[in-house]
Write a protein that holds these residues in place. Sequence first.
Motif, PDB file in Angstrom:
ATOM      1  N   ILE A  74      85.311 -53.270 -42.441  1.00  0.00           N
ATOM      2  CA  ILE A  74      85.257 -52.359 -41.297  1.00  0.00           C
ATOM      3  C   ILE A  74      85.637 -53.106 -40.018  1.00  0.00           C
ATOM      4  CG2 ILE A  74      83.729 -50.960 -39.864  1.00  0.00           C
ATOM      5  CD1 ILE A  74      82.143 -50.332 -42.393  1.00  0.00           C
ATOM      6  N   VAL A  75      85.089 -54.325 -39.847  1.00  0.00           N
ATOM      7  CA  VAL A  75      85.401 -55.063 -38.619  1.00  0.00           C
ATOM      8  C   VAL A  75      86.875 -55.475 -38.599  1.00  0.00           C
ATOM      9  CG1 VAL A  75      84.867 -57.126 -37.293  1.00  0.00           C
ATOM     10  CG2 VAL A  75      83.051 -55.786 -38.254  1.00  0.00           C
ATOM     11  N   THR A  76      87.433 -55.811 -39.768  1.00  0.00           N
ATOM     12  CA  THR A  76      88.868 -56.120 -39.818  1.00  0.00           C
ATOM     13  C   THR A  76      89.689 -54.918 -39.360  1.00  0.00           C
ATOM     14  OG1 THR A  76      88.365 -57.438 -41.763  1.00  0.00           O
ATOM     15  CG2 THR A  76      90.668 -57.078 -41.270  1.00  0.00           C
ATOM     16  N   CYS A  77      89.322 -53.712 -39.851  1.00  0.00           N
ATOM     17  CA  CYS A  77      90.045 -52.507 -39.440  1.00  0.00           C
ATOM     18  C   CYS A  77      89.884 -52.278 -37.948  1.00  0.00           C
ATOM     19  CB  CYS A  77      89.534 -51.292 -40.201  1.00  0.00           C
ATOM     20  SG  CYS A  77      89.976 -51.330 -41.925  1.00  0.00           S
ATOM     21  N   ILE A  80      83.991 -54.829 -30.199  1.00  0.00           N
ATOM     22  CA  ILE A  80      83.743 -55.315 -31.559  1.00  0.00           C
ATOM     23  C   ILE A  80      82.395 -56.028 -31.628  1.00  0.00           C
ATOM     24  CG2 ILE A  80      84.560 -57.029 -33.237  1.00  0.00           C
ATOM     25  CD1 ILE A  80      87.346 -56.216 -32.564  1.00  0.00           C
ATOM     26  N   ILE A  81      81.950 -56.619 -30.520  1.00  0.00           N
ATOM     27  CA  ILE A  81      80.685 -57.379 -30.564  1.00  0.00           C
ATOM     28  C   ILE A  81      79.514 -56.471 -30.906  1.00  0.00           C
ATOM     29  CG2 ILE A  81      79.189 -58.936 -29.290  1.00  0.00           C
ATOM     30  CD1 ILE A  81      81.613 -59.624 -27.562  1.00  0.00           C
ATOM     31  N   PRO A  82      79.263 -55.375 -30.106  1.00  0.00           N
ATOM     32  CA  PRO A  82      78.143 -54.511 -30.506  1.00  0.00           C
ATOM     33  C   PRO A  82      78.344 -53.883 -31.884  1.00  0.00           C
ATOM     34  CG  PRO A  82      79.296 -53.616 -28.595  1.00  0.00           C
ATOM     35  CD  PRO A  82      79.822 -54.970 -28.803  1.00  0.00           C
ATOM     36  N   LEU A  83      79.590 -53.543 -32.200  1.00  0.00           N
ATOM     37  CA  LEU A  83      79.859 -52.955 -33.525  1.00  0.00           C
ATOM     38  C   LEU A  83      79.446 -53.925 -34.624  1.00  0.00           C
ATOM     39  CD1 LEU A  83      81.301 -50.698 -35.218  1.00  0.00           C
ATOM     40  CD2 LEU A  83      83.292 -52.184 -35.187  1.00  0.00           C
ATOM     41  N   SER A  84      79.855 -55.190 -34.489  1.00  0.00           N
ATOM     42  CA  SER A  84      79.527 -56.177 -35.520  1.00  0.00           C
ATOM     43  C   SER A  84      78.024 -56.358 -35.646  1.00  0.00           C
ATOM     44  CB  SER A  84      80.137 -57.529 -35.177  1.00  0.00           C
ATOM     45  OG  SER A  84      81.492 -57.407 -34.948  1.00  0.00           O
ATOM     46  N   LEU A  85      77.350 -56.455 -34.486  1.00  0.00           N
ATOM     47  CA  LEU A  85      75.904 -56.664 -34.529  1.00  0.00           C
ATOM     48  C   LEU A  85      75.219 -55.487 -35.199  1.00  0.00           C
ATOM     49  CD1 LEU A  85      75.305 -58.189 -31.012  1.00  0.00           C
ATOM     50  CD2 LEU A  85      75.189 -59.317 -33.205  1.00  0.00           C
ATOM     51  N   ALA A  86      75.648 -54.261 -34.852  1.00  0.00           N
ATOM     52  CA  ALA A  86      75.010 -53.075 -35.430  1.00  0.00           C
ATOM     53  C   ALA A  86      75.242 -53.033 -36.935  1.00  0.00           C
ATOM     54  CB  ALA A  86      75.569 -51.825 -34.769  1.00  0.00           C
ATOM     55  N   ALA A  90      80.334 -64.854 -27.000  1.00  0.00           N
ATOM     56  CA  ALA A  90      81.571 -64.234 -27.479  1.00  0.00           C
ATOM     57  C   ALA A  90      82.177 -63.355 -26.391  1.00  0.00           C
ATOM     58  CB  ALA A  90      81.289 -63.400 -28.729  1.00  0.00           C
ATOM     59  N   ARG A  91      81.304 -62.628 -25.667  1.00  0.00           N
ATOM     60  CA  ARG A  91      81.833 -61.754 -24.621  1.00  0.00           C
ATOM     61  C   ARG A  91      82.448 -62.564 -23.490  1.00  0.00           C
ATOM     62  NH1 ARG A  91      79.265 -56.386 -22.826  1.00  0.00           N
ATOM     63  NH2 ARG A  91      80.749 -55.860 -24.412  1.00  0.00           N
ATOM     64  N   LYS A  92      81.790 -63.667 -23.134  1.00  0.00           N
ATOM     65  CA  LYS A  92      82.236 -64.432 -21.965  1.00  0.00           C
ATOM     66  C   LYS A  92      83.449 -65.303 -22.295  1.00  0.00           C
ATOM     67  CE  LYS A  92      80.425 -67.601 -18.528  1.00  0.00           C
ATOM     68  NZ  LYS A  92      79.480 -68.688 -18.389  1.00  0.00           N
ATOM     69  N   GLN A  93      83.384 -66.018 -23.432  1.00  0.00           N
ATOM     70  CA  GLN A  93      84.414 -67.014 -23.733  1.00  0.00           C
ATOM     71  C   GLN A  93      85.521 -66.481 -24.634  1.00  0.00           C
ATOM     72  OE1 GLN A  93      84.153 -70.512 -23.029  1.00  0.00           O
ATOM     73  NE2 GLN A  93      82.346 -70.244 -21.747  1.00  0.00           N
ATOM     74  N   LEU A  94      85.146 -65.671 -25.635  1.00  0.00           N
ATOM     75  CA  LEU A  94      86.132 -65.306 -26.646  1.00  0.00           C
ATOM     76  C   LEU A  94      86.875 -64.022 -26.305  1.00  0.00           C
ATOM     77  CD1 LEU A  94      84.097 -66.080 -29.865  1.00  0.00           C
ATOM     78  CD2 LEU A  94      85.588 -67.570 -28.585  1.00  0.00           C
ATOM     79  N   ALA A  95      86.185 -63.081 -25.667  1.00  0.00           N
ATOM     80  CA  ALA A  95      86.826 -61.795 -25.408  1.00  0.00           C
ATOM     81  C   ALA A  95      88.084 -61.921 -24.543  1.00  0.00           C
ATOM     82  CB  ALA A  95      85.826 -60.823 -24.794  1.00  0.00           C
ATOM     83  N   SER A  99      86.773 -61.075 -33.075  1.00  0.00           N
ATOM     84  CA  SER A  99      86.444 -60.636 -34.437  1.00  0.00           C
ATOM     85  C   SER A  99      86.557 -61.768 -35.450  1.00  0.00           C
ATOM     86  CB  SER A  99      87.348 -59.488 -34.836  1.00  0.00           C
ATOM     87  OG  SER A  99      88.676 -59.877 -34.686  1.00  0.00           O
ATOM     88  N   GLU A 100      87.504 -62.710 -35.221  1.00  0.00           N
ATOM     89  CA  GLU A 100      87.635 -63.811 -36.174  1.00  0.00           C
ATOM     90  C   GLU A 100      86.350 -64.604 -36.288  1.00  0.00           C
ATOM     91  OE1 GLU A 100      89.735 -63.084 -33.814  1.00  0.00           O
ATOM     92  OE2 GLU A 100      91.777 -63.759 -34.190  1.00  0.00           O
ATOM     93  N   PHE A 101      85.648 -64.750 -35.165  1.00  0.00           N
ATOM     94  CA  PHE A 101      84.393 -65.515 -35.189  1.00  0.00           C
ATOM     95  C   PHE A 101      83.411 -64.884 -36.176  1.00  0.00           C
ATOM     96  CE2 PHE A 101      80.103 -66.134 -33.499  1.00  0.00           C
ATOM     97  CZ  PHE A 101      80.037 -67.503 -33.529  1.00  0.00           C
ATOM     98  N   PHE A 102      83.239 -63.564 -36.049  1.00  0.00           N
ATOM     99  CA  PHE A 102      82.305 -62.886 -36.951  1.00  0.00           C
ATOM    100  C   PHE A 102      82.814 -62.917 -38.385  1.00  0.00           C
ATOM    101  CE2 PHE A 102      81.393 -60.883 -32.839  1.00  0.00           C
ATOM    102  CZ  PHE A 102      80.044 -61.165 -32.767  1.00  0.00           C
ATOM    103  N   LEU A 103      84.122 -62.695 -38.561  1.00  0.00           N
ATOM    104  CA  LEU A 103      84.665 -62.643 -39.924  1.00  0.00           C
ATOM    105  C   LEU A 103      84.496 -63.981 -40.631  1.00  0.00           C
ATOM    106  CD1 LEU A 103      87.890 -60.542 -39.340  1.00  0.00           C
ATOM    107  CD2 LEU A 103      85.716 -59.823 -40.286  1.00  0.00           C
TER     108      LEU A 103
END
Lengths: 474, 105
Positions: free
Chosen positions: A21-24, A37-43, A94-99, A105-109
Amino acid sequence: MNWDDLLLMRHELQLLAVILIVTCAEIYLSGRDKSRIIPLSLALFGIHMAAGWLWPVEGELFGGMYRTNGLIHLMKSILDVGVFIVILQAGGWARKQLAPENRVSEFFLLIWSSLLGMYYMVSAGDLLMVFLGLELSTLPVAALAAYEVLKMRSAEAGIKFILTAGLASAVTLMGISLLYGSTGTFVLADLGKQMQGNSLEALGFIFFFAGVAFKISLVPFHFWTPDVYEGAPVSVAAYLSVISKGAAVFILMILLMGFAPLLTDLWVNVLYLLAILTMTIGNLFALRQRNLKRLLAYSAVAQAGFIMLGFMSSQQDGKASIIYFMLVYLFSNLAAFGVVQTIEMHTGKEDIGDYEGLYRTNPRLSLVMLLALFSLAGIPPLAGFFGKFFLFMTVASAGYYLLLTIAVINTVISLYYYLLIVRAMFLRKSDNPLPLVTSDGWMRAGLVICVAGIVALGVASGVYDAIYALCAHL
Amino acid sequence: MIPGVSLIEILTVSTLMFFIGVYGFLTRKNLITILMSLELMLNGAAINFVAFNKYLYPGQPNGQLFALFLIAVAACEVALAIAIVINLYRKIKAVDVEQVNTLKH
């Protein structure tokens, strides 16, 4: 095979669904919306974690290559909780540095791929599965260690990790090949039956053990630990110190206590020696560290030595004390890393000297750090005390009093450097202390969960009893 | 099974390969050479699997299967390692381990 059988792999399938799902989402969301993607991944991961706790099942799949039972289910759920806290704490970073760089998303994946490998490793009924799980859980972490591509020290952490991991996996493979040469099978259950206890098997076993010891960072295999922890992003260091180590401890426990009874004398002696070395060297090196990440790295090495104490008894109490200690260690260590991450993200400081007078400006963060450090040192009534207490009980009931004495001395040494941080935060006055740091909501939630775990696990005795009951059959 | 070659001879070759790899891994300064040494070690283990399977347990192909998986995993590992080496090369313009020393003590 029918659908009911596939439900045995529920943990893996759920996590795979989250990954897809996160890849999509990464593919279909446009550039500006990617930070959603951050809140989505956490949820999604929260749902996965909650659903994972339900309905433990028992059974085998694929001719015994994959197996699960109540205890394995518990191990996976513990790893889930750890990963959930790690990604909660990483949310703000992730929000501050990666976004801004579009690399959320790669971090979470990568973290989840590594977790998937750990699931398969813990559930393995076959050495091939153990090996594939081990590799799948290690390789993404190397990419994560080098994740801050613009920083030299992150690249250095990555190269150090991948090279040592490669050496460890080559040695493991050599060990597996020798075990195969002696027994002719990879299936763990048959392996236990066909072993004769000859020296080829002993050599193969020691080679195999070296590979796993690298992941737990036991002493002769620990050289990568401080460098990688210091260079990698803090949440990756937290992940390495808790999740990666936890999974390796679990698989070692399953292999040693479940399948290698003939070599018991051998591995008890090996672990006896390694436990002493790991505790002592880890603690002594921690004493002279000024950088907090390196200090926590050596403290993690020393804690690995304490975990090895539980292996001295292959009875129910040994298993239960290891799992309980891992659970407690997870909350304590993640709380400490969470505070370090908050301070590092906002001010860039990570030396003990920078923490002087922290209590004046950031009382709540200091209190969380205090609880985490006291729990790591094992001060009652926090959970860390009971974790260590059960481990010591195991050693005492197995009759290794010399080892017990050394372990208690090491606890005192570790108390010294933990209190060094506490003294800097609470007692030292500083002319220019760190400014007030406001942590983001996700980090705060992660720290609250950790503190709740540290306090609650020390009070609730039912947790240990429940784990003890599950350990009746491995 | 190779006629005229015994299992001991094959195992000697694979063990030599493994330990030459270990030696190279520990003594070389060039990151690419270190990766080549790693490959030597992995291939030594792969030969072990196939040889044991062919000579001692010819009934089922599980050792050869393991060797196939091993080759695939080794390829992934080296691909990732090369990526990290290139990332490092962009920063220090060298692939020498002696220069990768900012983190120490």
